[in-house]
Design a protein around this motif. Structure first.
Motif, PDB file in Angstrom:
ATOM      1  N   VAL A 177       5.108  -8.216 -10.836  1.00 36.15           N
ATOM      2  CA  VAL A 177       5.185  -8.198  -9.634  1.00 36.15           C
ATOM      3  C   VAL A 177       4.296  -6.878  -9.063  1.00 36.15           C
ATOM      4  O   VAL A 177       4.771  -5.834  -9.519  1.00 36.15           O
ATOM      5  CB  VAL A 177       6.691  -7.943  -9.143  1.00 36.15           C
ATOM      6  N   TYR A 178       3.566  -6.900  -8.156  1.00 36.40           N
ATOM      7  CA  TYR A 178       2.870  -5.902  -7.436  1.00 36.40           C
ATOM      8  C   TYR A 178       2.829  -5.583  -6.123  1.00 36.40           C
ATOM      9  O   TYR A 178       3.102  -6.612  -5.438  1.00 36.40           O
ATOM     10  CB  TYR A 178       1.238  -6.202  -7.849  1.00 36.40           C
ATOM     11  N   PRO A 179       2.745  -4.267  -5.704  1.00 35.96           N
ATOM     12  CA  PRO A 179       2.958  -3.804  -4.474  1.00 35.96           C
ATOM     13  C   PRO A 179       1.498  -4.069  -3.743  1.00 35.96           C
ATOM     14  O   PRO A 179       0.384  -3.947  -4.615  1.00 35.96           O
ATOM     15  CB  PRO A 179       3.056  -2.515  -4.360  1.00 35.96           C
ATOM     16  N   VAL A 180       1.609  -4.708  -2.225  1.00 37.94           N
ATOM     17  CA  VAL A 180       0.315  -4.816  -1.798  1.00 37.94           C
ATOM     18  C   VAL A 180       0.398  -3.684  -0.528  1.00 37.94           C
ATOM     19  O   VAL A 180       1.333  -3.414   0.141  1.00 37.94           O
ATOM     20  CB  VAL A 180       0.335  -6.299  -1.068  1.00 37.94           C
ATOM     21  N   GLN A 181      -0.666  -2.996  -0.851  1.00 39.26           N
ATOM     22  CA  GLN A 181      -0.815  -1.737   0.420  1.00 39.26           C
ATOM     23  C   GLN A 181      -1.804  -1.987   1.375  1.00 39.26           C
ATOM     24  O   GLN A 181      -2.995  -2.828   1.144  1.00 39.26           O
ATOM     25  CB  GLN A 181      -1.267  -0.669  -0.535  1.00 39.26           C
ATOM     26  N   GLU A 182      -1.589  -1.416   2.448  1.00 36.04           N
ATOM     27  CA  GLU A 182      -2.273  -1.721   3.713  1.00 36.04           C
ATOM     28  C   GLU A 182      -2.672  -0.435   4.387  1.00 36.04           C
ATOM     29  O   GLU A 182      -2.307   0.660   4.182  1.00 36.04           O
ATOM     30  CB  GLU A 182      -1.494  -2.661   4.736  1.00 36.04           C
ATOM     31  N   THR A 183      -3.858  -0.432   4.895  1.00 36.13           N
ATOM     32  CA  THR A 183      -4.406   0.648   5.637  1.00 36.13           C
ATOM     33  C   THR A 183      -4.886   0.124   6.901  1.00 36.13           C
ATOM     34  O   THR A 183      -5.556  -0.896   7.196  1.00 36.13           O
ATOM     35  CB  THR A 183      -5.500   1.479   4.901  1.00 36.13           C
ATOM     36  N   GLY A 184      -4.685   0.891   8.070  1.00 34.31           N
ATOM     37  CA  GLY A 184      -5.143   0.341   9.357  1.00 34.31           C
ATOM     38  C   GLY A 184      -4.969   1.622  10.436  1.00 34.31           C
ATOM     39  O   GLY A 184      -4.612   2.939   9.854  1.00 34.31           O
ATOM     40  N   ALA A 185      -4.624   1.387  11.608  1.00 37.22           N
ATOM     41  CA  ALA A 185      -4.606   2.383  12.602  1.00 37.22           C
ATOM     42  C   ALA A 185      -3.358   1.721  13.874  1.00 37.22           C
ATOM     43  O   ALA A 185      -3.605   0.439  14.061  1.00 37.22           O
ATOM     44  CB  ALA A 185      -5.764   2.921  13.314  1.00 37.22           C
ATOM     45  N   SER A 186      -2.621   2.603  14.244  1.00 42.32           N
ATOM     46  CA  SER A 186      -1.835   2.149  15.517  1.00 42.32           C
ATOM     47  C   SER A 186      -2.541   2.723  16.444  1.00 42.32           C
ATOM     48  O   SER A 186      -2.791   3.986  16.451  1.00 42.32           O
ATOM     49  CB  SER A 186      -0.291   2.584  15.232  1.00 42.32           C
ATOM     50  N   TYR A 187      -2.171   2.229  17.845  1.00 38.87           N
ATOM     51  CA  TYR A 187      -2.741   2.813  18.850  1.00 38.87           C
ATOM     52  C   TYR A 187      -1.961   2.287  20.085  1.00 38.87           C
ATOM     53  O   TYR A 187      -1.366   1.063  19.950  1.00 38.87           O
ATOM     54  CB  TYR A 187      -4.231   2.505  19.064  1.00 38.87           C
ATOM     55  N   GLU A 188      -2.022   2.960  21.095  1.00 41.98           N
ATOM     56  CA  GLU A 188      -1.747   2.473  22.475  1.00 41.98           C
ATOM     57  C   GLU A 188      -2.573   1.999  23.322  1.00 41.98           C
ATOM     58  O   GLU A 188      -3.686   2.642  23.179  1.00 41.98           O
ATOM     59  CB  GLU A 188      -0.923   3.615  23.355  1.00 41.98           C
TER      60      GLU A 188
END
Length: 140
Positions: free
Chosen positions: A36-47
């Protein structure tokens, strides 16, 4: 973000709408130790604002499946079954189409059911999916 179980050790990567029928070739696949492996995410939050309404949004730029905490020793291209990376010309690579604008990680044993559910939930019909598959792509 989440975790994924890979009980067979055969990890497939593709557009989930390609999974149910398998008519366009196999997804890209790579062997990993079962687990079982973690899935990691990168991105950006914005208004943002549109037509006078303010909203919050999050865009995902990349995801990865973390199979080890050890530093990366080497990278290996995922290659479709029966293909040979040495036969690629400059600027070519193996990849997969994204007709549904989506990519996924899946254990090979779950791929057909995952694709069927994806098509049923997203497209509205378990019998219809745009299809697609892997291909030799020209970079650039």
């Amino acid at each position: 973000m989440t975790e994924i179980a890979v009980p067979t050790g055969q990890l497939v990567v593709c557009d989930p709408s390609y999974l149910p029928n398998g008519t366009e070739g196999d997804p890209l696949a790579i062997e990993v130790p079962p687990g079982v492996y973690p899935v990691q995410e990168t991105g950006a939050s914005y208004e943002g604002e549109m037509f006078g309404d303010r909203f919050s949004a999050r865009d995902t730029y990349a995801v990865r499946l973390l199979v080890s905490e050890k530093p990366t020793a080497r990278w290996t291209m995922a290659v479709p079954p029966g293909e040979d990376v040495r036969l690629l010309r400059d600027g070519q690579y193996f990849g997969f189409g994204v007709d549904s604008a989506t990519g996924c990680f899946a254990d090979s044993i779950a791929r057909t059911e995952l694709g069927r559910r994806y098509c049923s939930d997203r497209i509205g019909s378990p019998g219809f999916c745009p299809g697609g598959g892997w291909g030799r792509l020209d970079g650039g």
